[in-house]
Design an enzyme around this catalytic site. Structure first.
Site, mmCIF file in Angstrom:
data_model
loop_
_atom_site.group_PDB
_atom_site.id
_atom_site.type_symbol
_atom_site.label_atom_id
_atom_site.label_comp_id
_atom_site.label_asym_id
_atom_site.label_seq_id
_atom_site.Cartn_x
_atom_site.Cartn_y
_atom_site.Cartn_z
ATOM 1 N N ASN A 14 0.828 -1.203 0.000
ATOM 2 C CA ASN A 14 0.000 0.000 0.000
ATOM 3 C C ASN A 14 0.867 1.259 0.000
ATOM 4 O O ASN A 14 0.476 2.295 -0.530
ATOM 5 C CB ASN A 14 -0.909 0.014 1.241
ATOM 6 C CG ASN A 14 -1.889 -1.145 1.229
ATOM 7 O OD1 ASN A 14 -2.293 -1.602 0.174
ATOM 8 N ND2 ASN A 14 -2.262 -1.618 2.409
ATOM 9 N N PHE A 15 2.040 1.165 0.596
ATOM 10 C CA PHE A 15 2.919 2.322 0.740
ATOM 11 C C PHE A 15 3.597 2.704 -0.571
ATOM 12 O O PHE A 15 3.942 3.855 -0.796
ATOM 13 C CB PHE A 15 4.001 2.023 1.789
ATOM 14 C CG PHE A 15 4.870 0.850 1.418
ATOM 15 C CD1 PHE A 15 5.960 1.011 0.578
ATOM 16 C CD2 PHE A 15 4.588 -0.420 1.896
ATOM 17 C CE1 PHE A 15 6.759 -0.074 0.229
ATOM 18 C CE2 PHE A 15 5.375 -1.504 1.559
ATOM 19 C CZ PHE A 15 6.463 -1.329 0.716
ATOM 20 N N LYS A 33 12.568 1.605 0.893
ATOM 21 C CA LYS A 33 11.116 1.713 0.746
ATOM 22 C C LYS A 33 10.837 3.050 0.059
ATOM 23 O O LYS A 33 11.182 4.113 0.581
ATOM 24 C CB LYS A 33 10.508 1.681 2.149
ATOM 25 C CG LYS A 33 9.027 1.489 2.250
ATOM 26 C CD LYS A 33 8.698 1.239 3.726
ATOM 27 C CE LYS A 33 7.223 1.197 3.993
ATOM 28 N NZ LYS A 33 6.938 0.901 5.402
ATOM 29 N N ASP A 123 1.388 -3.357 15.271
ATOM 30 C CA ASP A 123 1.092 -4.177 14.091
ATOM 31 C C ASP A 123 2.073 -5.340 14.002
ATOM 32 O O ASP A 123 2.580 -5.658 12.934
ATOM 33 C CB ASP A 123 1.136 -3.327 12.821
ATOM 34 C CG ASP A 123 0.452 -4.014 11.625
ATOM 35 O OD1 ASP A 123 -0.393 -4.916 11.859
ATOM 36 O OD2 ASP A 123 0.766 -3.671 10.479
#
Length: 339
Positions: A14-15, A33, A123
């Site tokens: 999603n990122f 990332k 998470d």
């Protein structure tokens, strides 16, 4: 990014996307990332960077720096060559009790350190635990996008995380202690390692989110007869899976539990880790002001070009607006590869 050469894609989510890169000068490998500039640079991204930057522990993926490209914000971090713990369980079906304990000891060691730094992860799951490339793999906690610092942020209220791992008090949508909720998620991870299935999902209806929530709230789980688990391990699970967070076992208590202490490597002891941290004078390469300036600049849209690729470990979601009486949300992922 001239300092790094891209070797290959290692996934997407999603990122954005993640890529394996090599430092041109030192030849060191890193994971990067890439998050598209503009609206995607939100408070979760800022929180992830600020919290991750402050953590330095052998069981946590090490943050290196943030870099701005014309189109993306790039978060450079340690590369864990062994992949996800999730994939290892999928390949094995389930772990022996000794192997599960080996990884659980490392998980608790990393989480304990996070909590000592006043950061709760919120998470924790197999997909957010990576392994290095060694023969006896070192576990590395990653992905601090949902983490909260009691020094920087208010007590958690939002229902975040992956359904199969969420603690009962988180589902209640009231203020809760994120550290105690992390303990529950660690218990789910231990159970999955031992059994090869999620404790609160109906194996016949793994995508029935309402049923999963009902089972979590009523702490309805069992260890199947075909799985050999010692009484000490069962006792630890029963102390973790407690609906009332005030009665749930704490991380310090887990670290003193007989099952946890069995075959505990010396590098997992508090004394050893304290000495390592005192000798770790390698400070972050970037100051807070520089990082904040880069994040602010990244909030301005880039030229809009995109990357492509696939990354494992999806499934986290914001659940604040979910009506548990009318739920149509996918679960955290069936164990189609196990058992």
């Amino acid at each position: 990014m001239e300092r790094y050469e891209v070797i290959k894609d290692i996934g997407s989510g999603n990122f954005g996307v993640a890529k394996l890169v090599r430092d041109v000068r030192t030849k060191e490998l890193f994971a990067v990332k890439f998050i598209e500039r503009g609206q995607k640079i939100d408070e979760n991204v800022q929180r992830e960077i600020m919290n991750h930057r402050s953590l330095r522990h052998p069981n946590i993926v090490r943050f290196k720096e943030v870099v701005l490209t014309p189109t993306h914000l790039a978060i450079v971090m340690e590369y864990a060559a062994g992949g996800e713990l999730f994939e290892r369980i999928c390949s094995a079906g389930r772990f022996s009790e000794d192997e599960a304990r080996f990884f659980f000891q490392q998980l608790i060691s990393g989480v304990s350190y996070c909590h000592s730094m006043q950061i709760c992860h919120r998470d924790l799951k197999l997909e957010n635990t990576l392994l290095d490339g060694s023969i006896a793999p070192r576990l590395k906690i990653c992905d601090f996008g949902y983490s909260k610092s009691s020094l920087l942020h208010s007590q958690p209220k939002s229902t975040v995380g992956t359904p199969a791992y969420i603690a009962p008090e988180v589902l209640a949508r009231k203020e809760y202690d994120g550290k105690v909720a992390d303990v529950w998620s660690c218990g789910v991870t231990l159970y999955v390692m031992l059994v090869g299935a999620y404790p609160f999902e109906d194996p016949d209806e793994p995508r029935n989110f309402r049923k999963t929530i009902t089972r979590i709230l009523s702490v309805q789980y069992m260890v199947p007869d075909y799985v050999r688990v010692s009484m000490e391990c069962r006792h630890l699970l029963s102390r973790i899976f407690v609906a009332n967070p005030e009665q749930r076992i704490t991380i310090p208590e887990i670290k003193n539990h007989p099952w946890f202490l069995k075959n505990l490597p010396i590098e997992m002891t508090d004394e050893y880790q304290m000495s390592v941290q005192m000798n770790d004078i390698n400070t972050p390469s970037q100051g807070l002001e520089e990082i904040m300036a880069i994040i602010q600049e990244a909030r301005k849209p880039g030229d809009g070009s995109k990357f492509s690729g696939q990354i494992p470990g999806l499934g986290s979601m914001e659940l604040d607006d979910v009506d548990t009486d009318d739920i149509d949300v996918e679960d955290s992922g069936d164990f189609v590869c196990a058992l």
